[in-house]
Design a protein around this motif. Sequence first.
Motif, PDB file in Angstrom:
ATOM      1  N   PHE A 114       0.852  -1.184   0.000  1.00 14.64           N
ATOM      2  CA  PHE A 114       0.000   0.000   0.000  1.00 14.64           C
ATOM      3  C   PHE A 114       0.889   1.235   0.000  1.00 14.64           C
ATOM      4  O   PHE A 114       1.728   1.401   0.887  1.00 14.64           O
ATOM      5  CB  PHE A 114      -0.908   0.019   1.236  1.00 14.64           C
ATOM      6  CG  PHE A 114      -1.690   1.292   1.377  1.00 14.64           C
ATOM      7  CD1 PHE A 114      -2.791   1.546   0.578  1.00 14.64           C
ATOM      8  CD2 PHE A 114      -1.321   2.251   2.314  1.00 14.64           C
ATOM      9  CE1 PHE A 114      -3.509   2.734   0.699  1.00 14.64           C
ATOM     10  CE2 PHE A 114      -2.033   3.431   2.455  1.00 14.64           C
ATOM     11  CZ  PHE A 114      -3.130   3.670   1.638  1.00 14.64           C
ATOM     12  N   ASP A 115       0.725   2.094  -1.011  1.00 10.72           N
ATOM     13  CA  ASP A 115       1.511   3.326  -1.090  1.00 10.72           C
ATOM     14  C   ASP A 115       0.802   4.432  -0.318  1.00 10.72           C
ATOM     15  O   ASP A 115      -0.230   4.948  -0.753  1.00 10.72           O
ATOM     16  CB  ASP A 115       1.711   3.738  -2.549  1.00 10.72           C
ATOM     17  CG  ASP A 115       2.828   2.957  -3.225  1.00 10.72           C
ATOM     18  OD1 ASP A 115       3.422   2.083  -2.568  1.00 10.72           O
ATOM     19  OD2 ASP A 115       3.091   3.217  -4.413  1.00 10.72           O
ATOM     20  N   LEU A 116       1.383   4.787   0.815  1.00 14.29           N
ATOM     21  CA  LEU A 116       0.839   5.884   1.606  1.00 14.29           C
ATOM     22  C   LEU A 116       1.133   7.219   0.930  1.00 14.29           C
ATOM     23  O   LEU A 116       0.343   8.159   1.017  1.00 14.29           O
ATOM     24  CB  LEU A 116       1.446   5.858   3.012  1.00 14.29           C
ATOM     25  CG  LEU A 116       0.944   6.891   4.010  1.00 14.29           C
ATOM     26  CD1 LEU A 116      -0.534   6.645   4.325  1.00 14.29           C
ATOM     27  CD2 LEU A 116       1.772   6.838   5.289  1.00 14.29           C
ATOM     28  N   GLN A 117       2.274   7.294   0.239  1.00 12.12           N
ATOM     29  CA  GLN A 117       2.659   8.515  -0.459  1.00 12.12           C
ATOM     30  C   GLN A 117       3.454   8.144  -1.705  1.00 12.12           C
ATOM     31  O   GLN A 117       4.376   7.330  -1.642  1.00 12.12           O
ATOM     32  CB  GLN A 117       3.506   9.409   0.453  1.00 12.12           C
ATOM     33  CG  GLN A 117       3.980  10.700  -0.199  1.00 12.12           C
ATOM     34  CD  GLN A 117       4.775  11.560   0.773  1.00 12.12           C
ATOM     35  OE1 GLN A 117       4.582  11.494   1.986  1.00 12.12           O
ATOM     36  NE2 GLN A 117       5.668  12.375   0.248  1.00 12.12           N
ATOM     37  N   ASP A 118       3.093   8.733  -2.831  1.00  9.44           N
ATOM     38  CA  ASP A 118       3.815   8.510  -4.080  1.00  9.44           C
ATOM     39  C   ASP A 118       4.809   9.645  -4.313  1.00  9.44           C
ATOM     40  O   ASP A 118       4.592  10.777  -3.881  1.00  9.44           O
ATOM     41  CB  ASP A 118       2.843   8.448  -5.266  1.00  9.44           C
ATOM     42  CG  ASP A 118       1.973   7.207  -5.227  1.00  9.44           C
ATOM     43  OD1 ASP A 118       2.494   6.131  -4.857  1.00  9.44           O
ATOM     44  OD2 ASP A 118       0.776   7.311  -5.554  1.00  9.44           O
ATOM     45  N   ALA A 119       5.896   9.330  -5.015  1.00 14.95           N
ATOM     46  CA  ALA A 119       6.879  10.353  -5.356  1.00 14.95           C
ATOM     47  C   ALA A 119       6.299  11.322  -6.387  1.00 14.95           C
ATOM     48  O   ALA A 119       5.395  10.980  -7.147  1.00 14.95           O
ATOM     49  CB  ALA A 119       8.144   9.693  -5.904  1.00 14.95           C
ATOM     50  N   GLU A 120       6.834  12.513  -6.419  1.00 11.88           N
ATOM     51  CA  GLU A 120       6.435  13.475  -7.444  1.00 11.88           C
ATOM     52  C   GLU A 120       6.914  13.018  -8.819  1.00 11.88           C
ATOM     53  O   GLU A 120       6.271  13.287  -9.836  1.00 11.88           O
ATOM     54  CB  GLU A 120       7.011  14.850  -7.116  1.00 11.88           C
ATOM     55  CG  GLU A 120       6.496  15.448  -5.813  1.00 11.88           C
ATOM     56  CD  GLU A 120       7.244  16.716  -5.453  1.00 11.88           C
ATOM     57  OE1 GLU A 120       7.595  17.479  -6.370  1.00 11.88           O
ATOM     58  OE2 GLU A 120       7.490  16.942  -4.252  1.00 11.88           O
ATOM     59  N   SER A 121       8.054  12.335  -8.836  1.00 13.93           N
ATOM     60  CA  SER A 121       8.591  11.794 -10.086  1.00 13.93           C
ATOM     61  C   SER A 121       9.384  10.531  -9.770  1.00 13.93           C
ATOM     62  O   SER A 121      10.172  10.501  -8.821  1.00 13.93           O
ATOM     63  CB  SER A 121       9.507  12.816 -10.773  1.00 13.93           C
ATOM     64  OG  SER A 121      10.079  12.284 -11.955  1.00 13.93           O
ATOM     65  N   GLY A 122       9.163   9.474 -10.566  1.00 18.58           N
ATOM     66  CA  GLY A 122       9.854   8.216 -10.333  1.00 18.58           C
ATOM     67  C   GLY A 122       9.234   7.443  -9.187  1.00 18.58           C
ATOM     68  O   GLY A 122       8.161   7.779  -8.673  1.00 18.58           O
ATOM     69  N   GLY A 123       9.924   6.374  -8.770  1.00 18.00           N
ATOM     70  CA  GLY A 123       9.468   5.596  -7.634  1.00 18.00           C
ATOM     71  C   GLY A 123       8.311   4.660  -7.916  1.00 18.00           C
ATOM     72  O   GLY A 123       7.678   4.149  -6.983  1.00 18.00           O
ATOM     73  N   GLU A 124       8.025   4.369  -9.207  1.00 11.92           N
ATOM     74  CA  GLU A 124       6.896   3.495  -9.525  1.00 11.92           C
ATOM     75  C   GLU A 124       7.236   2.036  -9.217  1.00 11.92           C
ATOM     76  O   GLU A 124       8.353   1.580  -9.422  1.00 11.92           O
ATOM     77  CB  GLU A 124       6.503   3.607 -11.006  1.00 11.92           C
ATOM     78  CG  GLU A 124       5.984   4.964 -11.426  1.00 11.92           C
ATOM     79  CD  GLU A 124       7.069   5.894 -11.920  1.00 11.92           C
ATOM     80  OE1 GLU A 124       8.274   5.553 -11.738  1.00 11.92           O
ATOM     81  OE2 GLU A 124       6.739   6.951 -12.486  1.00 11.92           O
ATOM     82  N   PHE A 125       6.251   1.312  -8.729  1.00  8.90           N
ATOM     83  CA  PHE A 125       6.373  -0.125  -8.509  1.00  8.90           C
ATOM     84  C   PHE A 125       6.256  -0.831  -9.865  1.00  8.90           C
ATOM     85  O   PHE A 125       5.529  -0.388 -10.751  1.00  8.90           O
ATOM     86  CB  PHE A 125       5.261  -0.596  -7.577  1.00  8.90           C
ATOM     87  CG  PHE A 125       5.175  -2.093  -7.420  1.00  8.90           C
ATOM     88  CD1 PHE A 125       6.110  -2.776  -6.658  1.00  8.90           C
ATOM     89  CD2 PHE A 125       4.164  -2.807  -8.035  1.00  8.90           C
ATOM     90  CE1 PHE A 125       6.039  -4.151  -6.504  1.00  8.90           C
ATOM     91  CE2 PHE A 125       4.079  -4.185  -7.894  1.00  8.90           C
ATOM     92  CZ  PHE A 125       5.023  -4.860  -7.133  1.00  8.90           C
ATOM     93  N   TYR A 126       6.977  -1.933 -10.026  1.00 10.37           N
ATOM     94  CA  TYR A 126       6.882  -2.678 -11.290  1.00 10.37           C
ATOM     95  C   TYR A 126       6.956  -4.177 -11.047  1.00 10.37           C
ATOM     96  O   TYR A 126       7.454  -4.663 -10.028  1.00 10.37           O
ATOM     97  CB  TYR A 126       7.978  -2.253 -12.271  1.00 10.37           C
ATOM     98  CG  TYR A 126       9.394  -2.527 -11.800  1.00 10.37           C
ATOM     99  CD1 TYR A 126       9.977  -3.794 -11.929  1.00 10.37           C
ATOM    100  CD2 TYR A 126      10.164  -1.513 -11.224  1.00 10.37           C
ATOM    101  CE1 TYR A 126      11.281  -4.033 -11.496  1.00 10.37           C
ATOM    102  CE2 TYR A 126      11.462  -1.753 -10.788  1.00 10.37           C
ATOM    103  CZ  TYR A 126      12.004  -3.007 -10.933  1.00 10.37           C
ATOM    104  OH  TYR A 126      13.291  -3.240 -10.489  1.00 10.37           O
TER     105      TYR A 126
END
Length: 211
Positions: A114-126
Amino acid sequence: MIHMTETLAVQTVEGFLTDEETTRLTKILGEHLATTGWVPARPSEGMTPPEPAQSILDGAMQRALPALRRAFPSATGIDPWLYHDLKPGDRIRPHVHGVSDPQARPQRIARVAFDLQDAESGGEFYLDTCSSDAVWSDITAPTGSDYSPGTPFVHEITARTGPVSLNDIARTRWTCSPPPGTTVAYGIQLVHGVLPVVRGRVRKLITNLIA
């Protein structure tokens, strides 16, 4: 009986946490980090959140289990949650956990993030999928285990160790950008990771779906 398809399945649960629950969880974790001063030694290191945070997440999981069981019908519950905090430059290299002991109980069949906070750029799960035989071991489920007899198992491959290097294997990458409040469950035999954080911060909570 656990089937191989469960260890390779993917399921999302949108609205896993309500806005109110997300606000409470963010406050609890913020206060805990301020009190403990915890900083991860490496991007893959997790911290066990305090009981009030676990309680919020466990309640959400009870609501989510019926949906998750469509893809993971053997699921009975989860392990305690871990909190991960990634900052610019951090990433999680591709790896796969696999099934370390098919006769152990309970069995870990999937990871839940569960992503509580996403990055503004990058950091995507794959997730990475491939048809190469190199990721698969010669071990299969023995008679009497909780898996269907003959179920094949992948090698356990970390970013640094394993019988093969994932960098040497052609793979197809599936990048995940779920809407806020969503949790993602993915089978324990899937290669996965997190792209480098470019700007901002990724705050993620992860547990194991067990059978």
